[in-house]
Design a protein around this motif. Structure first.
Motif, PDB file in Angstrom:
ATOM      1  N   HIS A 126       0.832  -1.197   0.000  1.00  0.00           N
ATOM      2  CA  HIS A 126       0.000   0.000   0.000  1.00  0.00           C
ATOM      3  C   HIS A 126       0.872   1.255   0.000  1.00  0.00           C
ATOM      4  N   ALA A 128     -13.554  -0.697   8.331  1.00  0.00           N
ATOM      5  CA  ALA A 128     -12.999  -0.066   7.139  1.00  0.00           C
ATOM      6  C   ALA A 128     -13.799   1.172   6.744  1.00  0.00           C
ATOM      7  N   LEU A 147     -12.278   4.974   6.624  1.00  0.00           N
ATOM      8  CA  LEU A 147     -12.257   5.800   5.419  1.00  0.00           C
ATOM      9  C   LEU A 147     -13.171   7.014   5.525  1.00  0.00           C
ATOM     10  N   GLU A 198     -10.408   9.127   6.730  1.00  0.00           N
ATOM     11  CA  GLU A 198      -9.422   9.398   5.682  1.00  0.00           C
ATOM     12  C   GLU A 198     -10.002  10.315   4.608  1.00  0.00           C
ATOM     13  N   GLY A 199     -11.236  10.034   4.165  1.00  0.00           N
ATOM     14  CA  GLY A 199     -11.855  10.880   3.155  1.00  0.00           C
ATOM     15  C   GLY A 199     -12.029  12.312   3.633  1.00  0.00           C
ATOM     16  N   TYR A 203      -8.698  14.200   3.286  1.00  0.00           N
ATOM     17  CA  TYR A 203      -8.373  14.586   1.915  1.00  0.00           C
ATOM     18  C   TYR A 203      -9.127  15.850   1.501  1.00  0.00           C
ATOM     19  N   MET A 217      -6.170   0.232   6.444  1.00  0.00           N
ATOM     20  CA  MET A 217      -6.660  -0.554   5.326  1.00  0.00           C
ATOM     21  C   MET A 217      -5.772  -1.764   5.021  1.00  0.00           C
ATOM     22  N   ALA A 276     -15.805   0.006   2.565  1.00  0.00           N
ATOM     23  CA  ALA A 276     -14.832   1.077   2.773  1.00  0.00           C
ATOM     24  C   ALA A 276     -15.066   2.228   1.807  1.00  0.00           C
ATOM     25  N   TYR A 277     -15.396   1.925   0.560  1.00  0.00           N
ATOM     26  CA  TYR A 277     -15.641   2.979  -0.422  1.00  0.00           C
ATOM     27  C   TYR A 277     -16.835   3.843  -0.020  1.00  0.00           C
ATOM     28  N   LEU A 320     -15.507   6.351   2.237  1.00  0.00           N
ATOM     29  CA  LEU A 320     -14.778   7.402   1.529  1.00  0.00           C
ATOM     30  C   LEU A 320     -15.733   8.436   0.944  1.00  0.00           C
TER      31      LEU A 320
END
Length: 403
Positions: free
Chosen positions: A154, A232, A236, A239-240, A243, A330, A356-357, A360
């Motif tokens: 990763h 997950a 995320l 994490e999202g 960003y 992840m 997980a998506y 995000l």
């Protein structure tokens, strides 16, 4: 896992007679696939403003275009897990990667908006197929080598993303046409995939799994996969949010200059990349539960520090700690998903990655909604809460699964 030789009895028959050289070649090939996946995703990301300008998109139309990528990704993860389990990671990596590359080359070539949406959905589907397949391959290589490598792989994805963004910016600043840049990136991706995939580990069917005597389970009814997927998703969300909102926080709350505000993303990404290359050694030494607990606690502390001390230095240190803390979430969760008993690695990964998506996608929206109702620091406190929840619940889930 440890740094010792692999347990041959735990490996599929197709992998037991592989030489050490073949295993190392598989690792290098998988590193190349992760790197090129990161490069392609970043190369697309560079051109989001280009897409907006070329097709004269308003914010709603641009959001729909971005959602097409996410929708294609989630759809592929729902549909392709069983297919990857049947055909094997070698074929799936090549197929998903080539679809991704072909669609990337078409993004700035298609003449009308509806065709753009189709191409972006297919791009997301190819990327997601490659994502699941390469993580399933990474799990297989881990087992063949007998030591953790998921985090460093990763890390290669992160390096690929940094390279793709930097190279794209440099080429565009020197006058390369945007469509030519994406075509070049697609060509490089295709060549790397064609060179790397022959070294990917041999296809392993359902019947050749070491736990073939165990009845195959339905991934949709697996409590273990739902628990891992929920973690997950929460990871995320955090994490999202980083960003999309870290730079805004620097500009609006810390009152940093534009140049310093942009360093927030770099600090977070740099922390992510550095921790991923160190994560395998920590997981081998202390185990996955301890790594998740310490990482999530570090992420929580970093976010709390950045919120309580809204000055540039403290915020950048906090965002770096966030990157260090979230980096190995992840990789550890994907490695666990690929090891759930009775579930093929590709199906387990597709299930967890699909959830997980959603995280995000939800993260920036949740932060924005809370910030709209209160203010941005309160909104970003959701990130600290997510990290704290993983620090508390994550080790218990992993210990229960004996991972």
């Amino acid at each position: 896992m440890s740094d010792r030789s692999p347990d041959l009895a735990a490996l599929p028959a197709a992998h037991r007679n592989l030489s050490g050289t073949a295993r190392q070649r598989a690792r290098i090939a998988t590193m190349a696939v992760f790197f090129i996946a990161g490069m392609m995703y970043a190369s697309w990301g560079v051109h989001v403003p280009t897409v907006r300008d070329r097709f004269h998109l308003n914010p709603a139309m641009l959001s729909l275009a971005l959602f097409a990528v996410a929708g294609g990704s989630i759809g592929a993860m729902v549909a392709n897990g069983s297919w990857i389990a049947r055909v094997g990671t070698r074929r799936a990596c090549l197929t998903g990667g080539l679809v991704m590359a072909a669609c990337a080359a078409l993004i700035l070539v298609v003449p009308v908006y509806w065709m753009l949406l189709v191409v972006l959905a297919c791009f997301g589907g190819g990327m997601a197929t490659l994502d699941v397949a390469m993580n399933a391959e990474a799990s297989a290589v881990e087992k063949a080598l007998g030591r953790p490598i998921m985090s460093s792989l990763h890390g290669m994805f992160s390096l690929g993303g940094m390279f793709g963004a930097a190279a794209g910016g440099a080429l565009l600043s020197r006058g390369m046409a945007p469509a030519a840049h994406l075509a070049l990136a697609a060509a490089i991706c295709t060549l790397v995939l064609l060179a790397a995939c022959p070294a990917v580990l041999p296809y392993v069917s359902h019947d050749d799994q070491p736990d073939a005597a165990t009845p195959r389970a339905n991934r949709w009814r697996s409590p273990a996969l739902w628990a891992l997927g929920t973690m997950a998703l929460v990871a995320l969300i955090a994490e999202g949010a980083m960003y999309d909102w870290a730079t805004v926080y620097m500009r609006d709350v810390v009152l940093a200059t534009p140049a310093l505000a942009s360093a927030a993303y770099a600090a977070f990404s740099g922390g992510m990349a550095a921790a991923r290359f160190a994560g395998d050694a920590v997981r081998a030494r202390f185990g996955a539960p301890q790594l998740v607990m310490a990482s999530a606690a570090l992420a929580c502390a970093g976010m709390v520090g950045a919120l309580l001390l809204p000055n540039p230095v403290a915020a950048l240190i906090g965002f770096t700690l966030m990157g260090l803390g979230l980096a190995n979430m992840m990789p550890v969760l994907f490695a666990a998903a690929a090891s759930v008993k009775g579930i093929h690695a590709a199906e387990g990964l597709a299930h967890v990655a699909g959830l997980a998506y959603f995280g995000l996608l939800l993260g920036p929206v949740i932060i924005g909604a809370v910030a709209q109702a209160t203010n941005l620091p309160v909104g970003l406190s959701v990130v600290a809460i997510c990290a704290a929840a993983i620090a508390i619940a994550g080790p218990k889930v992993l210990r229960h699964l004996k991972i």
